[in-house]
Write an enzyme that holds these catalytic residues in place. Sequence first.
Site: not given
Length: 354
Positions: A187, A220
């Site tokens: 991320k 995600d």
Amino acid sequence: MGDSLRIGVLHGDGIGPEIVPAATTVVSTALGRNEIDVEWVDLPFGAAAIESHGTPAPDETLRALDGLDAWILGPHDSAGYPAEFAGQLTPGAVIRKRYNLFANLRPSRALAADRAMSPGIDLLIVRENSEGLYADRNMATGSGEFMPTPDVALAVGVVTRAASERIAREAFTWARRRRGKLTIVHKANVLTMTTGLFRDACLDVGRDFPDVEVSQQHVDAMAAHLVRRAADFDVVVTENLFGDILSDLAAELAGSLGTAASINCSSEKAMAQAAHGAAPDIAGRGIANPTAMIGSAAMLLAWLAQRSGDERIFAAAGAIDAALAATVAAGVSTADLGGAASTAEFAQAVAERV
């Protein structure tokens, strides 16, 4: 290792005393057919050890593990332990830290296509297992979580180049053994320094594996891609928290968390430990799915075979994997996969196919 293995058995809590014997039954059969004896060494662990030794991970258990080839660890229900153990390391974490089991390997493969949301899934998530945001892994002493006031909670997340490179090398090695593709999950668009360091360390290690095709995803986006096209992925390497979440998602896409095999390992030691928990709500009813525990034991044998070079142990591991698939394909499964077999009946059916 010769013609015999000494493997520890830690039954654990909840459904552990049901699924661990299911796994040892199948492993004994597979090793016996390949002319290898196995000595199962029962060791006190979990709630039963609290009653007998006053602690869930007794010193005598830890000392015994030192002399064993490997061990099978049942799930533990630390949330159900007496209050005096709240806030302490879970017994599994005690073992994991003692032996620096830095890699958590979690495969996901659909055994029953009609029960899987992603019938073509066949991937391996290689999860860094020694640091990150997990409070039981990121401090030498104390907890990585703390509260300066009753209304403010803080957490320390640790990412180091050494640990990131170590898990990356493990993942690239597995990708080379499998289909030659590896996806780095991070991320770094938000956690620039921490997961950015993890990503960069993985890319650096990748230069030593030019035959492996490398891609990367934000965590995600990776969750969305798994739901939509899980079959496109081969080996996934990621940090601790992301790996925990994504592997549970992948297990459900493959059919059930009850099929989610796992081992925790270093270059010297390994333990089979199914990805699911102790499920105390169904303990003692004989309905728990032992697939994950059996599959974890097969992974343990494969790890031992790679370490020793003994083709007989490889053959035993392969026979268990094939028998699991054949058993489910024949319509024999526990209730979570739509069948009617008990835990013991399913294990016996797998052993017979071995």
